[in-house]
Design an enzyme around this catalytic site. Sequence first.
Site, PDB file in Angstrom:
ATOM      1  N   LYS A 127       0.538   0.356 -19.221  1.00  0.00           N
ATOM      2  CA  LYS A 127       1.366   0.318 -17.865  1.00  0.00           C
ATOM      3  C   LYS A 127       2.935   0.733 -17.906  1.00  0.00           C
ATOM      4  O   LYS A 127       3.288   1.673 -17.116  1.00  0.00           O
ATOM      5  CB  LYS A 127       1.109  -0.943 -16.955  1.00  0.00           C
ATOM      6  CG  LYS A 127       1.979  -1.134 -15.902  1.00  0.00           C
ATOM      7  CD  LYS A 127       1.431  -2.477 -15.183  1.00  0.00           C
ATOM      8  CE  LYS A 127       2.595  -3.710 -15.622  1.00  0.00           C
ATOM      9  NZ  LYS A 127       3.851  -3.397 -15.254  1.00  0.00           N
ATOM     10  N   ASN A 128       3.431   0.275 -18.742  1.00  0.00           N
ATOM     11  CA  ASN A 128       4.967   0.238 -18.941  1.00  0.00           C
ATOM     12  C   ASN A 128       5.401   1.392 -19.519  1.00  0.00           C
ATOM     13  O   ASN A 128       6.598   1.757 -19.385  1.00  0.00           O
ATOM     14  CB  ASN A 128       5.484  -1.122 -19.599  1.00  0.00           C
ATOM     15  CG  ASN A 128       5.426  -2.119 -18.539  1.00  0.00           C
ATOM     16  OD1 ASN A 128       5.258  -2.151 -17.413  1.00  0.00           O
ATOM     17  ND2 ASN A 128       5.613  -3.310 -18.974  1.00  0.00           N
ATOM     18  N   ARG A 160       8.637  -3.068  -8.519  1.00  0.00           N
ATOM     19  CA  ARG A 160      10.028  -3.311  -8.939  1.00  0.00           C
ATOM     20  C   ARG A 160      10.182  -1.754  -9.951  1.00  0.00           C
ATOM     21  O   ARG A 160      11.201  -1.374  -9.918  1.00  0.00           O
ATOM     22  CB  ARG A 160      10.208  -4.399 -10.028  1.00  0.00           C
ATOM     23  CG  ARG A 160      11.200  -4.153 -11.012  1.00  0.00           C
ATOM     24  CD  ARG A 160      12.447  -4.550 -10.928  1.00  0.00           C
ATOM     25  NE  ARG A 160      13.376  -4.090 -12.008  1.00  0.00           N
ATOM     26  CZ  ARG A 160      14.675  -4.104 -11.895  1.00  0.00           C
ATOM     27  NH1 ARG A 160      15.188  -4.836 -10.901  1.00  0.00           N
ATOM     28  NH2 ARG A 160      15.364  -3.772 -12.773  1.00  0.00           N
ATOM     29  N   CYS A 218      11.674 -10.115  -7.705  1.00  0.00           N
ATOM     30  CA  CYS A 218      10.101 -10.413  -7.844  1.00  0.00           C
ATOM     31  C   CYS A 218       9.962 -11.887  -8.409  1.00  0.00           C
ATOM     32  O   CYS A 218      11.205 -12.563  -8.421  1.00  0.00           O
ATOM     33  CB  CYS A 218       9.378  -9.588  -8.620  1.00  0.00           C
ATOM     34  SG  CYS A 218       9.973  -9.615 -10.341  1.00  0.00           S
ATOM     35  N   ARG A 248      16.270  -9.447 -10.735  1.00  0.00           N
ATOM     36  CA  ARG A 248      16.044  -8.065 -11.145  1.00  0.00           C
ATOM     37  C   ARG A 248      16.964  -7.189 -10.751  1.00  0.00           C
ATOM     38  O   ARG A 248      16.900  -6.014 -10.096  1.00  0.00           O
ATOM     39  CB  ARG A 248      14.676  -7.430 -10.815  1.00  0.00           C
ATOM     40  CG  ARG A 248      13.476  -8.439 -10.987  1.00  0.00           C
ATOM     41  CD  ARG A 248      13.204  -8.820 -12.620  1.00  0.00           C
ATOM     42  NE  ARG A 248      12.640  -7.544 -13.188  1.00  0.00           N
ATOM     43  CZ  ARG A 248      11.616  -7.210 -13.273  1.00  0.00           C
ATOM     44  NH1 ARG A 248      10.453  -7.977 -12.309  1.00  0.00           N
ATOM     45  NH2 ARG A 248      11.114  -6.204 -14.133  1.00  0.00           N
ATOM     46  N   PRO A 249      18.298  -7.503 -11.058  1.00  0.00           N
ATOM     47  CA  PRO A 249      19.738  -6.421 -10.803  1.00  0.00           C
ATOM     48  C   PRO A 249      19.636  -5.109 -11.174  1.00  0.00           C
ATOM     49  O   PRO A 249      18.725  -4.895 -12.057  1.00  0.00           O
ATOM     50  CB  PRO A 249      20.762  -7.095 -11.329  1.00  0.00           C
ATOM     51  CG  PRO A 249      20.139  -7.773 -12.332  1.00  0.00           C
ATOM     52  CD  PRO A 249      18.959  -8.294 -12.179  1.00  0.00           C
ATOM     53  N   ASP A 301      22.377  -3.250 -11.955  1.00  0.00           N
ATOM     54  CA  ASP A 301      23.861  -2.898 -12.281  1.00  0.00           C
ATOM     55  C   ASP A 301      24.031  -1.890 -13.497  1.00  0.00           C
ATOM     56  O   ASP A 301      24.934  -0.992 -13.532  1.00  0.00           O
ATOM     57  CB  ASP A 301      24.824  -4.083 -12.474  1.00  0.00           C
ATOM     58  CG  ASP A 301      24.177  -5.152 -13.445  1.00  0.00           C
ATOM     59  OD1 ASP A 301      22.976  -5.497 -13.409  1.00  0.00           O
ATOM     60  OD2 ASP A 301      25.103  -5.438 -14.318  1.00  0.00           O
ATOM     61  N   ASP A 324       6.717 -10.547 -21.812  1.00  0.00           N
ATOM     62  CA  ASP A 324       5.435 -10.370 -21.105  1.00  0.00           C
ATOM     63  C   ASP A 324       4.312 -10.880 -21.873  1.00  0.00           C
ATOM     64  O   ASP A 324       3.310 -11.113 -21.122  1.00  0.00           O
ATOM     65  CB  ASP A 324       5.079  -8.800 -21.181  1.00  0.00           C
ATOM     66  CG  ASP A 324       6.238  -8.172 -20.147  1.00  0.00           C
ATOM     67  OD1 ASP A 324       6.295  -6.920 -20.285  1.00  0.00           O
ATOM     68  OD2 ASP A 324       7.111  -8.953 -19.433  1.00  0.00           O
ATOM     69  N   ARG A 347      -2.165  -5.559 -10.678  1.00  0.00           N
ATOM     70  CA  ARG A 347      -1.006  -4.700 -11.012  1.00  0.00           C
ATOM     71  C   ARG A 347      -1.187  -4.370 -12.380  1.00  0.00           C
ATOM     72  O   ARG A 347      -0.698  -3.146 -12.473  1.00  0.00           O
ATOM     73  CB  ARG A 347       0.250  -5.564 -10.659  1.00  0.00           C
ATOM     74  CG  ARG A 347       0.531  -5.768  -9.036  1.00  0.00           C
ATOM     75  CD  ARG A 347       1.957  -6.308  -9.014  1.00  0.00           C
ATOM     76  NE  ARG A 347       2.881  -5.493  -9.710  1.00  0.00           N
ATOM     77  CZ  ARG A 347       4.048  -5.904 -10.556  1.00  0.00           C
ATOM     78  NH1 ARG A 347       3.966  -7.217 -10.216  1.00  0.00           N
ATOM     79  NH2 ARG A 347       4.535  -5.309 -11.148  1.00  0.00           N
TER      80      ARG A 347
HETATM   81  C1  EPZ Z   1      10.507  -4.119 -18.119  1.00  0.00           C
HETATM   82  O1  EPZ Z   1      11.229  -4.498 -17.040  1.00  0.00           O
HETATM   83  C2  EPZ Z   1       9.069  -4.249 -17.924  1.00  0.00           C
HETATM   84  N1  EPZ Z   1       8.542  -3.521 -16.791  1.00  0.00           N
HETATM   85  C3  EPZ Z   1       9.082  -5.689 -17.607  1.00  0.00           C
HETATM   86  O2  EPZ Z   1       7.584  -5.822 -17.629  1.00  0.00           O
HETATM   87  C4  EPZ Z   1       9.337  -6.456 -18.896  1.00  0.00           C
HETATM   88  O3  EPZ Z   1       9.175  -7.757 -18.674  1.00  0.00           O
HETATM   89  C5  EPZ Z   1      10.908  -6.123 -19.200  1.00  0.00           C
HETATM   90  O4  EPZ Z   1      11.184  -4.711 -19.239  1.00  0.00           O
HETATM   91  C6  EPZ Z   1      11.430  -6.603 -20.546  1.00  0.00           C
HETATM   92  O5  EPZ Z   1      10.800  -6.105 -21.523  1.00  0.00           O
HETATM   93  C7  EPZ Z   1       8.428  -2.239 -16.867  1.00  0.00           C
HETATM   94  O6  EPZ Z   1       8.591  -1.545 -17.845  1.00  0.00           O
HETATM   95  C8  EPZ Z   1       7.844  -1.455 -15.760  1.00  0.00           C
HETATM   96  P1  EPZ Z   1      15.096  -5.050 -18.062  1.00  0.00           P
HETATM   97  P2  EPZ Z   1      12.814  -4.167 -16.721  1.00  0.00           P
HETATM   98  O7  EPZ Z   1      15.789  -4.236 -17.557  1.00  0.00           O
HETATM   99  O8  EPZ Z   1      13.170  -2.496 -16.985  1.00  0.00           O
HETATM  100  C9  EPZ Z   1      18.354  -7.706 -16.784  1.00  0.00           C
HETATM  101  C10 EPZ Z   1       5.344  -6.535 -16.708  1.00  0.00           C
HETATM  102  O9  EPZ Z   1       4.946  -7.951 -16.764  1.00  0.00           O
HETATM  103  N2  EPZ Z   1      19.089  -6.433 -16.208  1.00  0.00           N
HETATM  104  O10 EPZ Z   1      14.864  -4.822 -19.672  1.00  0.00           O
HETATM  105  O11 EPZ Z   1      12.856  -4.391 -15.257  1.00  0.00           O
HETATM  106  C11 EPZ Z   1      17.219  -8.105 -16.095  1.00  0.00           C
HETATM  107  O12 EPZ Z   1      17.709  -9.059 -14.956  1.00  0.00           O
HETATM  108  C12 EPZ Z   1       6.850  -6.507 -16.368  1.00  0.00           C
HETATM  109  O13 EPZ Z   1       4.743  -5.650 -17.061  1.00  0.00           O
HETATM  110  C13 EPZ Z   1      20.332  -6.897 -15.735  1.00  0.00           C
HETATM  111  O14 EPZ Z   1      20.955  -7.670 -15.789  1.00  0.00           O
HETATM  112  O15 EPZ Z   1      13.416  -4.991 -17.538  1.00  0.00           O
HETATM  113  C14 EPZ Z   1      16.484  -9.022 -17.240  1.00  0.00           C
HETATM  114  O16 EPZ Z   1      16.891 -10.342 -16.926  1.00  0.00           O
HETATM  115  C15 EPZ Z   1       7.677  -7.648 -16.124  1.00  0.00           C
HETATM  116  N3  EPZ Z   1      20.893  -5.462 -15.174  1.00  0.00           N
HETATM  117  C16 EPZ Z   1      16.841  -8.261 -18.264  1.00  0.00           C
HETATM  118  O17 EPZ Z   1      18.214  -7.688 -18.049  1.00  0.00           O
HETATM  119  C17 EPZ Z   1      20.295  -4.246 -15.007  1.00  0.00           C
HETATM  120  O18 EPZ Z   1      20.679  -3.363 -14.561  1.00  0.00           O
HETATM  121  C18 EPZ Z   1      15.764  -7.556 -18.742  1.00  0.00           C
HETATM  122  O19 EPZ Z   1      15.479  -6.545 -17.778  1.00  0.00           O
HETATM  123  C19 EPZ Z   1      18.863  -4.241 -15.515  1.00  0.00           C
HETATM  124  C20 EPZ Z   1      18.105  -5.449 -16.155  1.00  0.00           C
END
Ligand code: EPZ
Length: 417
Positions: free
Chosen positions: A22-23, A92, A116, A121-122, A124, A304, A396
């Site tokens: 999926k990811n 998301r 979510c 999920r920011p 920035d 995950d 999902r």
């Molecule tokens: C991806 O989400 C995955 N989703 C998530 O899988 C997975 O848990 C996550 O990566 C971490 O491995 C998809 O690939 C579609 P991140 P993503 O940006 O990209 C912070 C599932 O169950 N952050 O690596 O949203 C954020 O708040 C899902 O399949 C910022 O601060 O994850 C979090 O604490 C859930 N600012 C951390 O980084 C930003 O601009 C990790 O988020 C972006 C993120």
Amino acid sequence: MEHFIINGKKPLAGKVLISGSKNATLPIMAASLISNGEVVLKGVPDLEDITVMSEALKLFGAKVDRENDTLIINSRNLNSCELPEDISRKMRASNLVMGALLARFNEAKVAYPGGCAIGTRPMDLHLKGFESLGHRISDGHSYMTGKGGNLEGTEILLDFPSVGATENIMMAASVIPGITTIRNAAREPEIIDLQNFLNCLGAKITGAGSDTIRIKGVNELGSGEHQIIPDRIEAGTFMVAAAITRGEVELQNVILEHIQPVVAKLKEIGVEVIPYKAGLIVKANKRLRNTDIKTMPYPGFPTDMQAQMMALLATVNGTSIIVETIFENRFMHVQELRRMAAEIKIEGRVAIIKGKSKLEGAIVEATDLRAGAALVLAGLAAEGETIINKIAHIDRGYDKFHIKLSDLGAEIIRKLE
Ligand code: EPZ
């Protein structure tokens, strides 16, 4: 609304075919917007999130057709660069279209995906990356808009190795003149799959899988065909299903390298994991013991898989500690596992799990995708009947989950409430 009804304590046995990731699929579908032609994606899982992303692509004017596990996406005639709130709020990952829209149109207007269950999920890091490339970004309360300015390749250092920010910046930079270097990039296997897909369309990207990714901008991206990598989290979930029922399961279509952190932890607690052809065999017929887990960016232990491992550790001897370092609210499954007699205490981002011999069937509720999967696993191990409500969360991310489990001998049915 539908729910699962499970009668537990049946050791799983047999073979399960793992679906495509999926990811990996979601960012690759977004990236197809940059192509001026047609892309063919093979090994695409049949999931609600994929349906939502297909809806989004059609909104921009793309043609999306599905033939079994193949998606054909034609982005020749796009006519919109705006993602409205009703779609964006459904998932998301719809935020991943922003980089591709900027690459295609030099403009984008994307409704905030909103938080979510597991965290705010920011965005920035994504927006800072786009600005570094020269886009003029305005971060409204409900919409993020971007407009091409003086676009030029540059050096971007991510404060955190965000998966989505790495993917979005790769897509935006793929057609910007000059060299863009992303430092402290996420190293997940899905990033490598995105690089391979973009390069098959004509991009010039190297370094995915390491913490430094180099993108040499090209004029445009063309057509191509790509096989999606297997879903490492679905694989991990079925490995835990074998372990929590003390069964023996053969997983097919697994890349062992991608799931090493989970293999290492399962071996630590006494589960046998044997590489076998293009997959592996998981055997758990011995007494299992406790361990400690700290979720980290890849190649560390994946967040995950945290909920699923917690369900397993609730059934082994000894006390285990889990630290969730990635998301601020990813222990929603704890209150539900407690209803099944699990003994778990939470101190901030630390969960202390006092393992015990048995869990008890109960009526529980899925709060998010991986929490729901963990409750299914707990139900497979529990004495008696477990009813899991709000299973749309599970749809999902898991393709035919209850069918694959019942083919392995689990007593699980899906019913309308
Ligand atoms: C991806 O989400 C995955 N989703 C998530 O899988 C997975 O848990 C996550 O990566 C971490 O491995 C998809 O690939 C579609 P991140 P993503 O940006 O990209 C912070 C599932 O169950 N952050 O690596 O949203 C954020 O708040 C899902 O399949 C910022 O601060 O994850 C979090 O604490 C859930 N600012 C951390 O980084 C930003 O601009 C990790 O988020 C972006 C993120």
